[in-house]
Design a protein around this motif. Structure first.
Motif, short mmCIF file in Angstrom:
data_model
loop_
_atom_site.label_atom_id
_atom_site.label_comp_id
_atom_site.label_asym_id
_atom_site.label_seq_id
_atom_site.Cartn_x
_atom_site.Cartn_y
_atom_site.Cartn_z
N ALA A 195 0.79 -1.18 0.03
CA ALA A 195 0.08 0.12 -0.08
C ALA A 195 1.00 1.23 -0.14
O ALA A 195 0.38 2.31 -0.63
CB ALA A 195 -0.88 -0.12 1.20
N LYS A 196 2.10 1.34 0.57
CA LYS A 196 2.82 2.27 0.83
C LYS A 196 3.18 2.68 -0.57
O LYS A 196 3.59 3.77 -0.94
CB LYS A 196 4.11 1.78 1.69
N PHE A 211 -14.46 -3.76 -0.33
CA PHE A 211 -15.60 -3.48 0.49
C PHE A 211 -16.94 -3.59 -0.21
O PHE A 211 -17.87 -4.16 0.19
CB PHE A 211 -15.42 -1.84 0.88
N LEU A 215 -9.08 -1.51 -2.23
CA LEU A 215 -9.71 -1.44 -0.90
C LEU A 215 -11.40 -1.38 -1.16
O LEU A 215 -12.14 -1.93 -0.48
CB LEU A 215 -9.13 -0.41 -0.13
N MET A 273 -10.43 -9.38 3.89
CA MET A 273 -9.39 -8.87 4.87
C MET A 273 -8.12 -9.50 4.97
O MET A 273 -7.03 -8.81 4.92
CB MET A 273 -10.13 -9.06 6.44
N ILE A 317 -6.35 -8.21 1.67
CA ILE A 317 -5.81 -6.76 1.97
C ILE A 317 -4.64 -6.74 2.89
O ILE A 317 -3.57 -6.31 2.78
CB ILE A 317 -6.82 -5.88 2.61
N HIS A 318 -4.80 -7.67 3.83
CA HIS A 318 -3.73 -7.81 4.91
C HIS A 318 -2.37 -8.47 4.22
O HIS A 318 -1.19 -7.81 4.31
CB HIS A 318 -3.84 -8.44 6.20
N PHE A 362 -3.99 0.43 -4.13
CA PHE A 362 -4.52 -0.22 -2.96
C PHE A 362 -5.87 0.58 -2.61
O PHE A 362 -6.58 -0.18 -2.29
CB PHE A 362 -3.62 0.36 -1.92
N PHE A 413 -1.42 -6.05 0.75
CA PHE A 413 -1.24 -4.41 0.73
C PHE A 413 -0.68 -3.96 2.10
O PHE A 413 0.03 -2.98 2.24
CB PHE A 413 -2.33 -3.87 0.29
N LEU A 414 -1.22 -4.68 3.14
CA LEU A 414 -0.67 -3.96 4.43
C LEU A 414 0.27 -4.86 5.18
O LEU A 414 0.87 -5.90 4.33
CB LEU A 414 -2.00 -4.00 5.16
#
Lengths: 548, 302
Positions: free
Chosen positions: A297-298, A312, A308, A365, A368-369, A304, A372-373
């Motif tokens: 994500a950074k 959702f 996201l 979730m 995403i984790h 990202f 990206f995170l």
């Protein structure tokens, strides 16, 4: 446009349903073409790729506009061929391409048989003149044959197994175009035509659709939970979402059918958005293995943001579009409960759909984790993608938000309700008001931020555990989020069977063919006189029958 | 009118104040059970103000999402508070959304916590996030089943105001056998949604140092705490409006709320923390079976 098509009546026809799917196909085709410029740049056989891409779009438009079942079948079959060719662009994907061709082509054959039965029943091929009652077994058989073709195209159980394989192996724009958007649009389009125009649905058929839908939702999403590959995970979700649409059509109430058509459109939007973000990740890091990824994500903020919002949307977080269409499908089921129509199965389907939605949220979730995170993965330093690759992502993400917030004003009133008729809402959802209030809530939070910290001072710092910097070996990836669930007895059994390809109709078909082949193997002993004896015997029997 | 409802009563301000007081009751009772003195009544407010004044430290990763996540949680809880409050005050009209909307909105605080934890890129936060999402999966199944019992008992109603009016005329759903079963299940799910003992494994202080919240400090932490305190009001009110809405005069609502609060605190103080796989087995095993019995009872008319 409509005038031109009207000239070809009764071969072609355009109505409100086909009109909006027509434009949706063109939109997705255009976005994917833009995306391909950069993504496919270094691939070989580009001339072939773009040729098949154009063929695919033309054939899809043909399916939507056909008013003649034979013409529809020709376009439909041609799509199977272009899909095969498009997957084959990737040299390593030939086995997947073969599998896809056999599943999709095989169900096309069923469709041909179904059309033959329909001709026998109604003496016409014109869709606008058919209203076949499902009162005799042969009509039910025809409906099921045609529905199988729809299920295979859209990827519902039990014809789903080509979708995850294709998602993993095929070139990414192909996945984003065909299994993720066009095939869903077409498969569900034909299922709606079948259920609303060609046949007159009865309660038993509705139940059949509802059960297929509910099982598809839950089974596919459970498989998605434990995937280690980004694209394969998305592929299983592409299967799971079809369940909602089939379920919605099965409810047989106007609101449910409208919801399922809306969900078809929404699914095409967010699913192709998700696949395109997966493509962004793949093109920058050269891998889609979730074990290797992390902390993107950074480096890729735009990608990202798109991922996201689409996550959702697919998990049904209000106020995005996926929520509205799921909510409409649930209302179709609640309507059945209120009318005391097969209450037990309706309640079970409602539960399967809502719990499936929670599982979807969990699965995303994790995605995403893991991608990206979290802490940075083993990949090299990356940068944001070229604008031709993030622009389609952003357009689709924007559509997710707009179609959710202004659901009633834009997509429902302009596209969906004119196509199938406006249903009565059982529930209540003021999406624009709610969005406004959510924004105000975020504003309250911002005010609280500034209340204490008037200078707006924020200090950045590294993470520490027990006083030391976080090392690569202490990294927790999202991939193993659900290992505890995997160890539960029932799920352990289920996952083992799935990994043994127990639920794959292609593998089971292969086993069956192998078994039948073995039965006759002793005849093929390779000795010429044996074959001659069989041939002579055969000819003798033939002559005897003919002469008599 | 809507904005008054949203910002003051029964929305943000009212819920926040009651939530802080309820949280004080919880702390005081817990302290007395453990033979401690316990904090004064304004302790939650003091904590909140003190946190606001502290420095905000963010990890070097994904600073934007890290700071936005608490706001998402706060916004969704405020919307639910307004929606439920207005449906109780004026049951003759539908406001904002129905039961399904509320169920979905109530998953947002957990989602926001997971996103915030993931954005902080701390391994312990990741462990916390993973436990939180597994907990969501676990309690969601019996929770949805108990909601299904409400829909069945009310004859297919999903607008909250309709469900309340149905109970005002026909007596509360709680008074039927299936309704009582669903209510018990919903209370245990509420305990997990609140993240209270025995289901506080995502923030287990002793083993993963507040887990999901480990990197949070200052105002963002204050907002997450505030959201939790507001949930302590919103969730009991949600259960009251679904199961126990036969009489909604002010005294009765307060009494019912206090009863639910006492039950929550009792469960909290008499149980040890369970492991996440135990929680999953508990919710997918016995709880689901009990709820299915409840559904069957509702189907045959009890």
């Amino acid at each position: 446009m409509s005038a031109l098509i009207a000239k070809f009546y009764p071969m072609l026809i355009v109505d409100n349903l086909s009109r909006f799917i027509f434009w949706a196909i063109l939109l997705f085709g255009a976005l994917i073409a833009v995306y391909s410029f950069r993504f496919m740049k270094e691939k070989e056989g580009l001339a072939k790729y773009y040729l098949y891409l154009i063929f695919t779009i033309i054939a899809s438009l043909g399916v939507v506009l056909s008013n003649n079942l034979i013409l529809l079948l020709v376009f439909w079959g041609f799509l199977g061929f272009t899909l095969y060719s498009l997957i084959n662009i990737e040299a390593s994907a030939s086995a997947t391409a073969k599998k896809t061709l056999i599943i999709v082509g095989g169900t096309d054959t069923l469709m041909l048989l179904g059309i033959a039965i329909i001709w026998n029943l109604s003496q016409t091929f014109r869709i606008d003149q058919m209203r076949i009652a499902l009162d005799q077994p042969i009509a039910v058989f025809a409906y099921i044959l045609l529905a199988c073709a729809c299920f295979a195209k859209a990827g519902a159980l039990p014809f789903h197994s080509w979708v995850p394989d294709c998602a993993k192996d095929a070139p990414l724009p192909v996945v984003a175009l065909l299994p993720a958007s066009l095939d869903k649009l077409l498969g569900i389009y034909l299922l709606v035509r079948l259920s609303l125009n060609i046949f007159v649905m009865n309660n038993a058929m509705n139940l059949f659709l509802m059960i297929v839908g509910a099982v598809t939702i839950v089974a596919a999403v459970i498989m998605a939970l434990v995937q280690h590959d980004l694209k394969r995970l998305l592929g299983y979700h592409a299967v799971s979402q079809v369940g909602y649409m089939v379920l919605g059509i099965g409810t047989g109430s106007l609101i449910g059918i409208a919801g399922s058509i809306f969900h078809m459109l929404n699914n095409a939007i967010y699913k192709s958005c998700l696949f395109l973000t997966a493509g962004d990740v793949e093109s920058q890091t050269k891998t889609t293995d979730l074990d290797m990824l992390g902390g993107l994500a950074k480096f890729m903020p735009i990608t990202f943001a798109g991922a996201l919002i689409a996550s959702f949307s697919i998990s049904g977080v209000p106020p995005f579009n996926g929520f509205v269409s799921k909510w409409m499908i649930y209302q179709g089921l609640v309507e059945r409960i209120a009318a005391q129509k097969t209450v037990v199965i309706s309640v079970l389907c409602l539960l399967a759909a809502m719990f499936g939605s929670a599982l979807t949220l969990a699965s995303f979730m994790k995605l995403i984790h893991a991608a990206f995170l979290g802490t940075e993965g083993a990949h090299k330093k990356v940068s944001e993608v070229h604008w031709t690759m993030w622009l389609p992502v952003m357009i689709l993400a924007l559509l997710c938000a707009v179609f959710g917030i202004f659901a009633k004003q834009i997509p429902l009133n302009k596209f969906v309700f004119p196509a199938v008729g406006a249903g009565e809402f059982v529930g209540f959802w003021a999406s624009s008001w709610a969005t406004l209030l959510i924004l105000f809530g975020i504003l309250i939070g911002f005010l609280i931020y500034f209340l204490g910290n008037t200078k707006g001072l924020i200090r950045e710092d590294n993470n520490y555990i027990g006083g030391g910097a976080v090392g690569q070996d202490e990294r927790v990836s999202g991939v193993d989020f659900y290992n505890a669930i995997r160890e539960l007895k029932f799920f352990k059994y289920l996952y083992k069977k799935e990994e043994g390809k127990y639920f794959d109709i292609y593998e089971q078909g292969k086993n069956l063919l192998g078994f039948v082949g073995k039965l006759f193997q002793f005849l093929h002993n390779g000795v010429l006189p044996t074959y001659l004896v069989w041939a002579l015997l055969g000819t003798a029997v033939l002559f005897l029958t003919l002469i008599r | 009118m809507i904005f008054f409802n949203y910002f003051i009563f029964p929305g943000f301000l009212f819920t926040a104040v009651i939530g802080m007081l309820a949280s004080w009751v919880d702390r005081k009772v817990t302290a007395r059970v453990q033979w401690r003195q316990g904090p004064p009544w304004y302790q939650s407010f003091a904590d909140f103000i003190k946190l606001l004044g502290k420095e905000v430290i963010v990890p070097r990763q994904n600073r934007r999402l890290f700071l936005v996540a608490p706001l998402l949680a706060l916004a969704s809880v405020t919307v639910v508070a307004t929606l439920l409050g207005r449906s109780m005050l004026r049951p003759q009209e539908s406001f904002l959304g129905d039961l399904i909307v509320v169920i979905y909105l109530l998953t947002i605080p957990a989602t926001a916590l997971i996103l915030g934890a993931s954005a902080s890129a701390n391994p312990l936060a990741s462990v916390g996030a993973s436990r939180e999402i597994k907990l969501v999966l676990s309690y969601e199944l019996p929770f949805l089943l108990s909601m299904a019992i409400v829909i069945l008992k009310s004859g297919g109603l999903i607008r909250i105001n309709d469900i309340i009016r149905y109970q005002m005329v026909n007596g509360s759903i709680l008074s039927s056998a299936s309704g009582a079963v669903a209510f018990v299940a919903a209370i245990l799910c509420m305990q997990a949604k609140l993240g209270f003992v025995p289901f506080d494994m995502s923030e287990a202080e002793q083993e993963i140092m507040a887990g999901a919240l480990i990197e949070y400090s200052g105002a963002p932490l204050a907002i997450f705490k505030l959201t939790k305190q507001m949930l302590l009001v919103v969730l009991p009110i949600f259960l009251i409006s679904l199961f126990w809405a036969n009489n909604l005069s002010v005294m009765w609502v307060i009494l019912k709320y206090v009863i639910l609060l006492v039950i929550i605190i009792l469960i909290k103080n008499t149980n040890p923390r369970v492991k996440i796989d135990q929680a999953t087995r508990f919710f997918w095993g016995p709880m689901t079976v009990i709820c299915i019995i409840g559904v069957i009872l509702a189907l045959i008319g009890y």
